[in-house]
Scaffold this active site. Structure first.
Site, short mmCIF file in Angstrom:
data_model
loop_
_atom_site.label_atom_id
_atom_site.label_comp_id
_atom_site.label_asym_id
_atom_site.label_seq_id
_atom_site.Cartn_x
_atom_site.Cartn_y
_atom_site.Cartn_z
N ARG A 1 -1.29 6.78 7.88
CA ARG A 1 -0.62 5.67 8.56
C ARG A 1 0.68 6.14 9.19
O ARG A 1 1.76 5.75 8.76
CB ARG A 1 -0.35 4.53 7.58
CG ARG A 1 -1.55 3.78 7.05
CD ARG A 1 -2.35 3.04 8.13
NE ARG A 1 -1.57 2.12 8.94
CZ ARG A 1 -1.48 0.82 8.72
NH1 ARG A 1 -2.10 0.27 7.72
NH2 ARG A 1 -0.74 0.07 9.52
N ARG B 1 2.33 3.82 -16.67
CA ARG B 1 2.69 3.51 -18.07
C ARG B 1 3.93 4.29 -18.48
O ARG B 1 4.80 3.76 -19.17
CB ARG B 1 1.51 3.81 -18.99
CG ARG B 1 0.41 2.77 -18.89
CD ARG B 1 -0.61 2.89 -20.01
NE ARG B 1 -1.25 4.20 -20.06
CZ ARG B 1 -2.34 4.54 -19.37
NH1 ARG B 1 -2.88 3.67 -18.55
NH2 ARG B 1 -2.86 5.74 -19.49
N CYS C 1 -7.93 2.52 -12.25
CA CYS C 1 -8.13 3.75 -11.48
C CYS C 1 -9.57 3.82 -11.00
O CYS C 1 -10.49 3.49 -11.75
CB CYS C 1 -7.83 4.98 -12.33
SG CYS C 1 -6.16 5.02 -13.01
N TYR D 1 4.04 5.99 2.48
CA TYR D 1 3.11 7.12 2.60
C TYR D 1 3.93 8.40 2.54
O TYR D 1 4.86 8.58 3.35
CB TYR D 1 2.30 7.02 3.89
CG TYR D 1 1.36 5.85 3.85
CD1 TYR D 1 0.05 6.01 3.42
CD2 TYR D 1 1.79 4.57 4.17
CE1 TYR D 1 -0.81 4.93 3.33
CE2 TYR D 1 0.93 3.48 4.08
CZ TYR D 1 -0.36 3.67 3.66
OH TYR D 1 -1.21 2.60 3.56
N ARG E 1 0.84 -1.20 0.00
CA ARG E 1 0.00 0.00 0.00
C ARG E 1 0.87 1.24 0.00
O ARG E 1 1.99 1.23 0.49
CB ARG E 1 -0.88 0.03 1.25
CG ARG E 1 -2.02 -0.96 1.26
CD ARG E 1 -3.10 -0.64 0.24
NE ARG E 1 -3.44 0.77 0.17
CZ ARG E 1 -4.37 1.39 0.85
NH1 ARG E 1 -5.12 0.72 1.71
NH2 ARG E 1 -4.59 2.68 0.70
N ARG F 1 -4.12 7.08 -3.67
CA ARG F 1 -3.72 5.84 -2.99
C ARG F 1 -3.39 4.79 -4.04
O ARG F 1 -3.92 4.82 -5.15
CB ARG F 1 -4.85 5.35 -2.09
CG ARG F 1 -5.12 6.25 -0.90
CD ARG F 1 -6.37 5.77 -0.16
NE ARG F 1 -6.61 6.48 1.07
CZ ARG F 1 -7.29 7.63 1.16
NH1 ARG F 1 -7.79 8.20 0.08
NH2 ARG F 1 -7.47 8.20 2.33
N GLU G 1 -12.27 7.41 -4.76
CA GLU G 1 -12.57 7.11 -3.36
C GLU G 1 -13.98 7.59 -3.03
O GLU G 1 -14.48 8.53 -3.65
CB GLU G 1 -11.60 7.86 -2.44
CG GLU G 1 -10.19 7.34 -2.45
CD GLU G 1 -9.99 6.11 -1.58
OE1 GLU G 1 -10.77 5.87 -0.64
OE2 GLU G 1 -9.03 5.39 -1.85
#
Length: 119
Positions: free
Chosen positions: A114, A62, A73, A106, A6, A88, A76
């Site tokens: 986080r 790409r 894609c 992050y 992540r 994200r 959210e």
């Protein structure tokens, strides 16, 4: 074994070049920190907060040469109080690393998501 990595990054503006640069930086750090090879990648999923729509972040992948890796894609869900202007990523790959060895990344304002993983 398949593992997921992540990561997230924020941008200041809904600007195509700024978004692409931020995603490239994020992906390069994820790849570097995890010693990930393109051949081991299963897929990459990107999400953007609703305030970002200037470009698909998959374009950055790409541009980095990941044309053979499946990319997707999504937007959210708009949750009140959520971090704004955030991109994200979830990169899945084949690896022998344990869960504890995976390094999630992050950057910028996304560290707030986080703080336990920032460093």
């Amino acid at each position: 074994m398949v593992r997921a990595i992540r990561g997230a990054v924020t941008v200041e503006n809904n600007d195509k070049d700024e978004i692409l640069d931020a995603v490239k930086t994020l992906l390069e750090k994820i790849i570097s920190d995890n010693n990930a090879a393109k051949e081991d990648m299963v897929s990459i999923i990107f999400t953007l907060t609703p305030d970002l729509n200037a470009v698909f972040p998959a374009r950055a992948a790409r541009d980095l040469g990941f044309s053979d890796v499946p990319l997707m894609c999504m937007s959210e869900i708009p949750v009140d109080g959520a971090l704004e202007k955030c991109i994200r990523v979830m990169l899945t790959l084949n690896t022998d690393k344990s869960l504890a060895e995976i390094k999630h990344v992050y950057l910028k304002g996304a560290v707030a998501l986080r703080p336990d993983l920032a460093g």
